[in-house]
Design a protein around this motif. Structure first.
Motif, PDB file in Angstrom:
ATOM      1  N   SER A 102       0.855  -1.704   0.092  1.00 13.27           N
ATOM      2  CA  SER A 102      -0.210   0.285   0.625  1.00 13.27           C
ATOM      3  C   SER A 102       0.800   1.589   0.045  1.00 13.27           C
ATOM      4  O   SER A 102       2.395   1.627   0.803  1.00 13.27           O
ATOM      5  N   SER A 113      -0.127   2.978   1.436  1.00 11.45           N
ATOM      6  CA  SER A 113      -0.244   4.393   2.526  1.00 11.45           C
ATOM      7  C   SER A 113       0.567   4.602   3.890  1.00 11.45           C
ATOM      8  O   SER A 113       1.661   3.716   4.134  1.00 11.45           O
ATOM      9  N   PHE A 149      -8.952  -0.608   2.983  1.00 16.16           N
ATOM     10  CA  PHE A 149      -8.026  -0.218   1.814  1.00 16.16           C
ATOM     11  C   PHE A 149      -7.987   0.603   1.425  1.00 16.16           C
ATOM     12  O   PHE A 149      -8.055   1.201  -0.212  1.00 16.16           O
ATOM     13  N   ASN A 153      -5.529   3.364  -1.217  1.00 17.32           N
ATOM     14  CA  ASN A 153      -4.079   3.516  -1.924  1.00 17.32           C
ATOM     15  C   ASN A 153      -3.303   1.870  -1.453  1.00 17.32           C
ATOM     16  O   ASN A 153      -2.577   2.008  -1.699  1.00 17.32           O
ATOM     17  N   TYR A 154      -4.771   1.110  -1.396  1.00 13.72           N
ATOM     18  CA  TYR A 154      -4.029  -0.370  -2.495  1.00 13.72           C
ATOM     19  C   TYR A 154      -4.440  -0.624  -3.735  1.00 13.72           C
ATOM     20  O   TYR A 154      -5.232  -0.493  -4.914  1.00 13.72           O
ATOM     21  N   SER A 161     -11.344   0.052  -3.040  1.00  9.96           N
ATOM     22  CA  SER A 161     -11.044   0.440  -1.292  1.00  9.96           C
ATOM     23  C   SER A 161     -11.813  -0.356   0.041  1.00  9.96           C
ATOM     24  O   SER A 161     -11.949  -0.060   1.317  1.00  9.96           O
TER      25      SER A 161
END
Length: 440
Positions: free
Chosen positions: A350, A352, A362, A364-365, A370
């Protein structure tokens, strides 16, 4: 020391440090995220094989005492252990069996005798729920109000007496014609093996191995080493090397091997267990050479993502990684751990900045939406097309996580071997480069 020599040494050190840094910084999915993935799986699993795959995934993640991959001798406990009963973690598992058996009479128009657990054009897929039904019967669910034993027996008799077969006895994956799919190995042989162990029927255990052997004889391509997807039918064949299908085959063989190993027949099926382990390694050795720098398999492993009907597929990638961890645990096969680790790390990565170890989101995977759907994935209902929300893809992520977790708990055996293999290849490559630098 020449500038070229100094530069080469600096390159070696930077490359090795980079390799070690990559291994150390690999991200893992949190328990909360796995729960989110499991929730999406529960929402999406509707078809027979999706329910069967989900039921096995529940055992591997949350009820390992009833998973064939545990160290529990078979048959499993008749009384649900208190730690499972108190947390009610098997309720979703038994709900699947209850739903299937209670709906059976309504869905089959009151048919009696040999029949699949669910109506389906596939002769094999309903059997993927057989172990769930057998465990419901073994543990006395619903106090005898539902005939779990009869439902499992009808499913077995249907496979053995009603489904068409090849001349040498391979049970067809399809009901309408003799046609072999590599998916079959996950759906039917594990049920035959488990039924045989639970009823002390050695012939059924032997038949689980025999079906795999027959399917391998038909579907494995001697040149490529991988299994072709669908053969022998009068129409609808797919001779390609479908990545998910090779994962299904490897996972099914590991389940049969584990079932035999944990049973009273372990000592009398040693040759069969050896074969199954070797056949899993065959798939790994042939398919992982096609994994490119993205660490994600394409839908058809030997074809580039730009080929017709091809694209990157995270679902098969997760399933195959799960089988690598299982092979490491069960068979001391460590060669492909670096590949599985890279794939798992890529799927878990990620952008993140969140540092919570229990996050369930989830953000920014690249490989999850999301709300927790794996991506990109093959359409599980149309294997030549890319999909968006795949029940089996969700299950494969959870199975990968469960297998990886057990591998870590067991001491990550083979991790050093895997790292040494990567270092050896890196150093050999850099040494060759150094020779060229010095010569030039």
């Amino acid at each position: 020391m020449s500038n070229r020599s100094a530069g080469w040494r600096r390159s070696v050190l930077l490359s090795i440090c980079g390799l070690l840094s990559t291994a150390a910084s690999a991200q893992n999915l949190t328990n909360g995220q796995i729960n989110t993935v499991s929730a999406r799986l529960a929402e999406a699993a509707l078809q027979s094989w999706e329910l069967g795959t989900r039921s096995q995934t529940i055992l591997e993640l949350n009820a390992t005492a009833y998973s064939v991959f545990s160290n529990t001798f078979l048959p499993p406990p008749e009384v649900i252990p208190s730690e499972l009963a108190n947390d009610n973690v098997m309720a979703p598992f038994f709900s699947i069996a209850r739903q299937i058996v209670s709906n059976r009479t309504r869905l089959n128009n009151n048919t009696v005798g040999p029949q699949p657990l669910m109506p389906d054009g596939s002769a094999a897929d309903p059997a993927s729920n057989g172990i769930c039904v057998l465990i419901a019967n073994w543990t006395g669910q619903d106090a005898g109000e539902l005939d779990y034993e009869g439902a499992a027996r009808d499913q077995l008799d249907y496979l053995l007496t009603r489904v068409p077969k090849t001349g040498d006895g391979a049970i067809s994956h399809r009901e309408s014609q003799v046609q072999l799919w590599n998916d079959f190995v996950y759906m039917v042989p594990p049920f035959l093996a488990y039924y045989g162990v639970m009823t002390r029927n050695r012939t059924l255990v032997a038949e689980s191995y025999n079906q795999i052997k027959l399917y391998r004889n038909y579907l494995r391509d001697d040149r490529q080493g991988m299994w072709q997807h669908i053969l022998l039918g009068s129409s609808g064949n797919d001779p390609g090397f479908w990545s998910t299908g090779n994962g299904w085959a490897a996972a099914g063989m590991l389940r049969v091997l584990a079932t035999i190993r944990q049973s009273e027949y372990a000592n009398t099926f040693r040759n069969e267990q050896r074969d199954l382990g070797n056949w899993v390694r065959e798939i790994h050795s042939s398919i992982y050479r096609h994994l490119d720098e993205t660490n994600i398999f394409t839908n058809y492993a030997d074809q580039p993502p730009t080929a017709s009907g091809n694209f990157y597929d995270a679902a098969s990638t997760a399933l195959l990684a799960a089988t690598v961890y299982r092979a490491a645990l069960m068979l001391d096969q460590y060669t492909y751990l670096p590949y599985a680790e890279r794939s798992r790390s890529t799927l878990s990565n990620s952008n993140s900045t969140s540092s919570s170890n229990e996050t369930s989101t989830f953000d920014n995977y690249e490989h999850f939406t999301s709300d927790g759907w794996l991506r990109p994935v093959v359409n599980p209902h149309s294997y030549g097309q890319e999909g968006s929300e795949s029940a089996e893809g969700q299950a494969f992520v959870v199975q990968m996580h469960a297998a990886w977790r057990e591998w870590v708990q067991d001491g990550s055996k083979g991790a050093n071997t895997a790292m040494n293999l990567k270092l050896k290849k890196l150093i050999m490559g850099l040494a060759l480069g150094a020779v060229l630098v010095l010569v030039l």
